[in-house]
Design an enzyme around this catalytic site. Structure first.
Site, PDB file in Angstrom:
ATOM      1  N   HIS A 197       0.845  -1.199   0.000  1.00 25.67           N
ATOM      2  CA  HIS A 197       0.000   0.000   0.000  1.00 25.67           C
ATOM      3  C   HIS A 197       0.883   1.253   0.000  1.00 25.67           C
ATOM      4  O   HIS A 197       1.966   1.266   0.578  1.00 25.67           O
ATOM      5  CB  HIS A 197      -0.914   0.000   1.221  1.00 25.67           C
ATOM      6  CG  HIS A 197      -1.985   1.038   1.180  1.00 25.67           C
ATOM      7  ND1 HIS A 197      -1.748   2.360   1.502  1.00 25.67           N
ATOM      8  CD2 HIS A 197      -3.293   0.955   0.838  1.00 25.67           C
ATOM      9  CE1 HIS A 197      -2.866   3.045   1.367  1.00 25.67           C
ATOM     10  NE2 HIS A 197      -3.817   2.220   0.965  1.00 25.67           N
ATOM     11  N   GLU A 227      -4.686   1.661  -6.921  1.00 22.83           N
ATOM     12  CA  GLU A 227      -5.117   2.737  -6.038  1.00 22.83           C
ATOM     13  C   GLU A 227      -4.256   3.977  -6.303  1.00 22.83           C
ATOM     14  O   GLU A 227      -3.200   4.153  -5.674  1.00 22.83           O
ATOM     15  CB  GLU A 227      -4.972   2.309  -4.575  1.00 22.83           C
ATOM     16  CG  GLU A 227      -5.835   1.135  -4.176  1.00 22.83           C
ATOM     17  CD  GLU A 227      -5.811   0.916  -2.676  1.00 22.83           C
ATOM     18  OE1 GLU A 227      -6.869   1.046  -2.039  1.00 22.83           O
ATOM     19  OE2 GLU A 227      -4.724   0.643  -2.135  1.00 22.83           O
TER      20      GLU A 227
END
Length: 254
Positions: A97, A169
């Protein structure tokens, strides 16, 4: 084709809050048909075991971990290993992430090592990729995410690759101050990801300011196999509504 609907709670929810949310999900799903929709949730490490136990009668929901080390054991203070999160009930491991890359020094090399360790223990790696605003503004989004994915998945055999989830993302679209991405902004990156990994991985997901107003539209983008959702899904009611939207989408597909 499976439609994935998941959320990571990040550093939120106490044990009581986590089990209450999970219990509400189990109650909602009891006797309900999901078709091709695959729900998953990724609580903080302190709540993995409790959430997995709460959902023990609802095996359709995959529980995950937000991080795991590439080594099975050792002198890694503050870390948890893939065998440890698996023992707690995790079946997915979130890897790479942008917050981990920015604040905790994750690199393409450590991400690749974590993907390999996760696969070695039979868990599903959820690889997160995404470009910052300056790369997007320079027109480099597609090249950036393809390179990130290639470096993380280097050396994997076809069977291993088939167990990987990729979540695109874009950094400029996530978080409290993220800007929701328009469909036109996502079509090119997903076309490229679909060309490189479509039907080769378990799924291509989108995450970034997903809400109840744009979820159906995002699911309609070519090569999008699901959504990885933040704040909207932290409320149980929001997540349940997202599941309903996903079921409607899956049912309506040709």
């Amino acid at each position: 084709m499976t439609v994935w609907i998941g959320t990571s709670w990040k550093m939120n929810k106490t044990l009581s809050e986590a089990t209450e949310w999970a219990g509400g999900l189990a109650e909602f799903l009891a006797g309900r048909q999901l078709g091709e929709v695959q729900p998953f949730l990724i609580p903080p490490a302190t709540a993995i075991a409790a959430v997995a136990q709460t959902l023990r009668e609802e095996p359709r929901v995959l529980v995950g971990a937000q991080n795991a080390h590439w080594e099975d054991a050792g002198a890694w203070t503050g870390e948890v290993s893939v065998p440890q999160v698996a023992d707690a009930g995790a079946r997915i491991v979130e890897i790479g992430h942008s917050e981990r890359r920015e604040h905790f020094g994750e690199t393409d090399e450590t991400v690749r090592a974590k993907v390999a360790a996760t696969l070695a223990h039979g868990l599903v790696p959820l690889l997160c990729i995404g470009e910052p605003a300056d790369v997007k503004d320079a027109g480099g989004s597609t090249a950036h995410v393809l390179e990130q994915a290639a470096r993380a998945l280097e050396g994997l055999e076809a069977e291993q690759l088939g167990r990987v989830l990729i979540a695109y993302e874009p950094i400029w679209a996530i978080g409290e101050h993220g800007r929701p991405a328009g469909v036109a902004e996502l079509e090119e990156p997903f076309a490229a990801l679909g060309g490189a990994y479509g039907h080769r991985v378990a799924g291509l997901l989108y995450g970034g300011s997903v809400n109840l107003d744009n979820a159906a539209q995002l699911l309609g983008i070519a090569h999008v196999d699901g959504l990885f959702v933040g704040r909207t899904a932290w409320r149980l009611e929001g997540y349940l509504r997202l599941l309903e939207i996903a079921v409607q989408h899956a049912t309506a597909r040709p």
